[in-house]
Design an enzyme around this catalytic site. Structure first.
Site, PDB file in Angstrom:
ATOM      1  N   GLU A 178       1.043  -1.373   0.329  1.00 58.18           N
ATOM      2  CA  GLU A 178       0.287  -0.148   0.348  1.00 58.18           C
ATOM      3  C   GLU A 178       0.773   1.110   0.239  1.00 58.18           C
ATOM      4  O   GLU A 178       0.572   2.227   1.100  1.00 58.18           O
ATOM      5  CB  GLU A 178      -1.152   0.017   1.374  1.00 58.18           C
ATOM      6  CG  GLU A 178      -1.786  -1.224   1.145  1.00 58.18           C
ATOM      7  CD  GLU A 178      -3.122  -1.020   1.831  1.00 58.18           C
ATOM      8  OE1 GLU A 178      -2.459  -0.387   3.602  1.00 58.18           O
ATOM      9  OE2 GLU A 178      -3.669  -2.368   2.719  1.00 58.18           O
ATOM     10  N   GLU A 295      -5.091  -8.439   0.741  1.00 59.09           N
ATOM     11  CA  GLU A 295      -5.957  -8.050   1.447  1.00 59.09           C
ATOM     12  C   GLU A 295      -7.598  -7.916   0.926  1.00 59.09           C
ATOM     13  O   GLU A 295      -7.665  -7.225   0.343  1.00 59.09           O
ATOM     14  CB  GLU A 295      -5.597  -6.805   2.677  1.00 59.09           C
ATOM     15  CG  GLU A 295      -4.358  -7.314   3.082  1.00 59.09           C
ATOM     16  CD  GLU A 295      -3.656  -6.165   4.229  1.00 59.09           C
ATOM     17  OE1 GLU A 295      -5.278  -4.915   4.018  1.00 59.09           O
ATOM     18  OE2 GLU A 295      -3.027  -5.745   5.070  1.00 59.09           O
TER      19      GLU A 295
END
Length: 366
Positions: A178, A295
């Site tokens: 991320e 995720e």
């Protein structure tokens, strides 16, 4: 004589019915009001399948190639017990016992000079039923992406390389997942600095002799970041990226950004002219790369538990529309930053999640 001919014809018809020939002929002219699929389903209920048919109905067994891409189906994984004090092994055992299916992937998180894979992680993935370790590493912890790219963390990378080579098996490795959330306009933390850090780390590990690591670039996949002018600068090159990952989440509470079905989860866009959706972007720009939902989670809406259950029910229904996705890795946490993502946060949610876990989509043998 005529009666004998009719008897022979009747016997022939019965034989053909048993062989399926009559079934084929019947389905050329479906019953009024029924689709061909409905007619076929009804016919199958009325006939006893042969031993050959039963054999053919058995699920196909899938394996993984050297880059851990399944030959068919999808990998099923979890980051278990996130934001709790449980060890990886304990959390994994709890998740598998609750959901009823062994995980293929164990997702863990590390930063800087932390020593990993840990003994607990190694033990968890080296059970009789094997798992794949998916380690997430913030290489530049305590410094900057630009410093890592310039060689400032080479000693750290070299120490990690020695541990990776000693690891018993092939593992996934994400480098600073991320990154969009940490991009800055300067200070060694630009998007181009990230790409340079990622490239340098992969090349250094390979130069150190690491051959059992599959590299994953994991994006946040949050639309406002994807629309930034620097977004494309994050990508370090096809030669150092094996898989592309995304970390999308959904809210079970309706009415705002993040509420939707599985298709919304992996390919949401509020304006296709600005952003086509993450799945559409990844397959267009990097179509040779397998995709991983590295995720994903659904935040509970306590006022209406059926909402979270409904979202889970859409996964198996819709995932066939996204064939480039080859792995689903759930984020299991009672204390995630925006709520409770545990699949058993309610009984309705758990019931639907267990149905998903039972799917033959995840029939991969490691």
């Amino acid at each position: 004589m005529r009666r004998r001919k009719m008897t022979l014809v009747a016997a022939l018809v019965l034989a053909l019915a048993g062989s399926g020939a009559i079934a084929s002929a019947t389905l050329r002219e479906p019953v009024a009001g029924l689709s061909e699929a409905d007619a076929r389903q009804g016919l199958q209920r009325r006939t006893e399948p042969t031993a050959v048919a039963k054999t053919e109905a058995r699920p196909k067994r899938c394996a993984v190639d050297p880059k851990l891409v399944p030959t068919c189906g999808l990998l099923w994984g979890v980051a278990p017990g996130a934001f709790t004090d449980l060890s990886s092994g304990q959390a994994l055992a709890n998740f598998e016992r609750t959901t009823g299916r062994p995980a293929d992937i164990l997702h863990s998180y590390h930063r800087g000079d932390e020593v990993f894979p840990t003994r607990d992680e190694i033990a968890a993935v080296q059970q009789q039923r094997k798992r794949i370790l998916f380690a997430n590493w913030k290489v530049a912890w305590g410094t900057t992406w630009a410093d890592v790219a310039a060689g400032g963390a080479d000693a750290r990378i070299d120490r990690a390389a020695a541990r990776f080579k000693a690891f018993p098996g092939t593992m996934f490795l994400a480098l600073h997942h991320e990154p969009e959330n940490d991009v800055r306009s300067g200070g060694g933390m630009t998007a181009r600095d990230y790409a340079a850090m990622y490239r340098h780390t992969v090349q250094r590990l390979r130069a150190d002799g690491v051959r059992n690591v599959v590299f994953v670039l994991v994006y946040m996949a949050y639309q406002p970041w994807c629309e930034q002018s620097w977004f494309e600068d994050l990508y370090p090159g096809d030669d150092v990226v094996d898989w592309i990952g995304m970390d999308p989440y959904l809210f079970a509470k309706p009415g705002g950004y993040g509420f939707g079905d599985f298709a919304y989860l992996v390919n949401h866009t509020s304006n296709p002219a600005k952003w086509p959706g993450f799945y559409s972007w990844a397959t267009k720009e990097h179509g040779s790369k397998p995709l991983m939902v590295a995720e994903w989670g659904v935040y509970e809406h306590a006022a209406d538990p059926a909402r979270k259950a409904w979202i889970y029910s859409t996964v198996a229904q819709q995932i066939g529309r996204f064939p480039a996705i080859r792995a689903l890795v759930y984020f299991d946490s009672p204390n995630a930053p925006k709520g409770d993502t545990r699949p058993d946060s309610s009984q309705p949610a758990l019931g639907e999640f267990k149905k998903l876990a039972e799917s033959q989509l995840f029939n991969v043998t490691l």
